[in-house]
Each structure stands twice: as C-alpha cells, then as structure tokens.
Design a protein around this motif. Structure first.
Motif, short mmCIF file in Angstrom:
data_model
loop_
_atom_site.label_atom_id
_atom_site.label_comp_id
_atom_site.label_asym_id
_atom_site.label_seq_id
_atom_site.Cartn_x
_atom_site.Cartn_y
_atom_site.Cartn_z
N GLU A 109 0.82 -1.22 0.00
CA GLU A 109 0.00 0.00 0.00
C GLU A 109 0.85 1.26 0.00
O GLU A 109 0.56 2.22 -0.72
CB GLU A 109 -0.95 0.01 1.21
CG GLU A 109 -1.85 1.23 1.21
CD GLU A 109 -2.72 1.31 2.45
OE1 GLU A 109 -3.94 1.42 2.29
OE2 GLU A 109 -2.17 1.26 3.58
N ASP B 218 -11.34 -3.75 5.25
CA ASP B 218 -11.90 -3.32 3.96
C ASP B 218 -12.18 -4.47 3.00
O ASP B 218 -12.16 -4.29 1.79
CB ASP B 218 -10.98 -2.30 3.27
CG ASP B 218 -10.75 -1.06 4.10
OD1 ASP B 218 -11.67 -0.69 4.85
OD2 ASP B 218 -9.66 -0.48 4.01
N TYR C 29 -11.42 -7.69 -2.86
CA TYR C 29 -10.46 -6.69 -2.41
C TYR C 29 -10.39 -6.76 -0.89
O TYR C 29 -11.42 -6.89 -0.21
CB TYR C 29 -10.93 -5.28 -2.82
CG TYR C 29 -10.06 -4.16 -2.30
CD1 TYR C 29 -9.00 -3.68 -3.06
CD2 TYR C 29 -10.29 -3.59 -1.05
CE1 TYR C 29 -8.20 -2.65 -2.59
CE2 TYR C 29 -9.49 -2.56 -0.57
CZ TYR C 29 -8.44 -2.10 -1.35
OH TYR C 29 -7.64 -1.09 -0.88
N LYS D 112 -7.44 -5.54 2.60
CA LYS D 112 -6.13 -5.13 3.08
C LYS D 112 -5.72 -6.07 4.20
O LYS D 112 -6.54 -6.45 5.03
CB LYS D 112 -6.17 -3.69 3.60
CG LYS D 112 -6.41 -2.66 2.52
CD LYS D 112 -6.43 -1.26 3.11
CE LYS D 112 -6.69 -0.22 2.03
NZ LYS D 112 -6.69 1.15 2.62
N GLU E 237 -2.62 -7.05 7.19
CA GLU E 237 -1.46 -6.65 7.98
C GLU E 237 -1.04 -7.87 8.79
O GLU E 237 -1.88 -8.50 9.43
CB GLU E 237 -1.81 -5.48 8.90
CG GLU E 237 -0.65 -5.04 9.76
CD GLU E 237 -1.03 -3.90 10.71
OE1 GLU E 237 -0.11 -3.28 11.25
OE2 GLU E 237 -2.23 -3.67 10.92
N ILE F 145 0.94 -2.43 5.33
CA ILE F 145 -0.37 -2.84 4.82
C ILE F 145 -0.19 -3.38 3.41
O ILE F 145 0.42 -2.74 2.55
CB ILE F 145 -1.37 -1.66 4.81
CG1 ILE F 145 -1.45 -1.01 6.20
CG2 ILE F 145 -2.73 -2.12 4.30
CD1 ILE F 145 -1.94 -1.92 7.30
N ILE G 9 -2.20 -4.81 0.06
CA ILE G 9 -3.49 -4.84 -0.63
C ILE G 9 -3.59 -6.12 -1.45
O ILE G 9 -2.65 -6.47 -2.17
CB ILE G 9 -3.65 -3.61 -1.55
CG1 ILE G 9 -3.65 -2.33 -0.72
CG2 ILE G 9 -4.91 -3.73 -2.40
CD1 ILE G 9 -3.60 -1.06 -1.55
N ALA H 24 -6.02 -7.67 -4.26
CA ALA H 24 -7.10 -7.28 -5.17
C ALA H 24 -7.09 -8.19 -6.39
O ALA H 24 -6.02 -8.45 -6.97
CB ALA H 24 -6.93 -5.82 -5.61
#
Length: 165
Positions: free
Chosen positions: A50, A117, A137, A139, A141, A149, A151, A153
């Motif tokens: 990210e 998210d 999608y 996120k 961690e 972070i 992502i 997707a």
C-alpha cells in the motif's frame, strides 16, 4: 403368436415400471449451500504494498470457503502461493464484506493477521479473456511486519483455460 407374447411381456414390464414409482412420497431434490456461498470461490489476486504501490506478486490463486460451523465466518486461503495467509474472517452476507483482527495464521504458526476493507463485488471485474466475473479486495497486515499494509485485489477464477495464468 410368439412375437405377440413378447410384445405383451414388454408392454407389461414398461407399464409396471411407470406405475411402480412413488414420486409423491419423496421431497424434491434441493442442493444445499453453505452460508457464505455468495463469497466463496477461487480468486486470481495481485498483492500490492500500500505505501509504495509496488506490485509484490501477480495472479496468485487464493480461495475463500465456508467454515461449515454456522459461525458467520469463512476461510481465506492462499494455498501457500503468495503472502502465506490462511485463517477465518467474519462475513457480512448482506453487503458481502469481511474483516478480522488478530486471526491466527494457520500456515505461519505463531503469527497473526488482520483483514480490513474486505469486500466481494458481484460482476465488477473482467477475467484475462474479458469474461465478466466477481471482484475481491481486502487489506492485510501481518504480525511479523506490523504497520505494513498489503493490498490483495483480484477477480474470481472462471475455470476457462483462456483465463488461467
């Protein structure tokens, strides 16, 4: 005369087979589904840092599937193909979202992960060949790299050879 007896015998067997079925005593077959079926599948996911926007991996096969525990959770599983993530997330079926905090990472004992998210968007993506498919999608961690972070997707796998990576 011999042919007539054979014909009558065949007609009798046919009539018996039709009338001997008791369809009223049986329920119609209904395929059962799991609670998170609308969010389940195999996904081709790109993994992106990210902060930098750098693509860390492309087209990594992930799976989402129900826990079968009736607990409102599903598994996210990268099948040990990418950023080694396997664990459960809480799902909201009304808006196809998911999240988790401090979930044990089943492919990296001793570590945990967070998912924020998370969402599945119906018919919001295109496969490699242009077929309309679902999008995913979220996120992530990981406890071994706090503050970073990642992502995730991608789009749902269609199963067509022209869409395989």
């Amino acid at each position: 005369m011999k042919n007539i007896k054979r014909l009558l015998l065949l007609v009798g067997i046919f009539a018996f087979s039709i009338t001997s079925c008791d369809v009223d005593g049986y329920d119609d077959y209904g395929m059962e589904t799991t609670p998170s079926v609308a969010m389940n599948g195999e996904w081709w996911i790109d993994i992106i840092d990210e902060a930098s926007g750098s693509v860390l991996a492309q087209h990594i096969l992930h799976k989402t599937y129900d826990t079968n525990a009736g607990d409102g959770r599903m598994y996210i599983d990268d099948n040990q193909n990418g950023y080694y993530i396997k664990g459960t997330v809480a799902v909201n079926l009304s808006n196809l979202t998911f999240t988790t905090t401090d979930e044990e990472n089943l492919v990296d004992p001793g570590s945990t992960f967070n998912v924020t998210d998370g969402k599945v968007l119906k018919n919001a993506a295109h496969s490699e060949s242009g077929v309309v498919t679902d999008s995913i999608y979220f996120k992530g961690e990981f406890s071994y790299d706090p503050g970073t972070i990642i992502i995730f997707a991608g789009h749902k796998r269609t199963g067509f050879l022209e869409d395989e990576y």
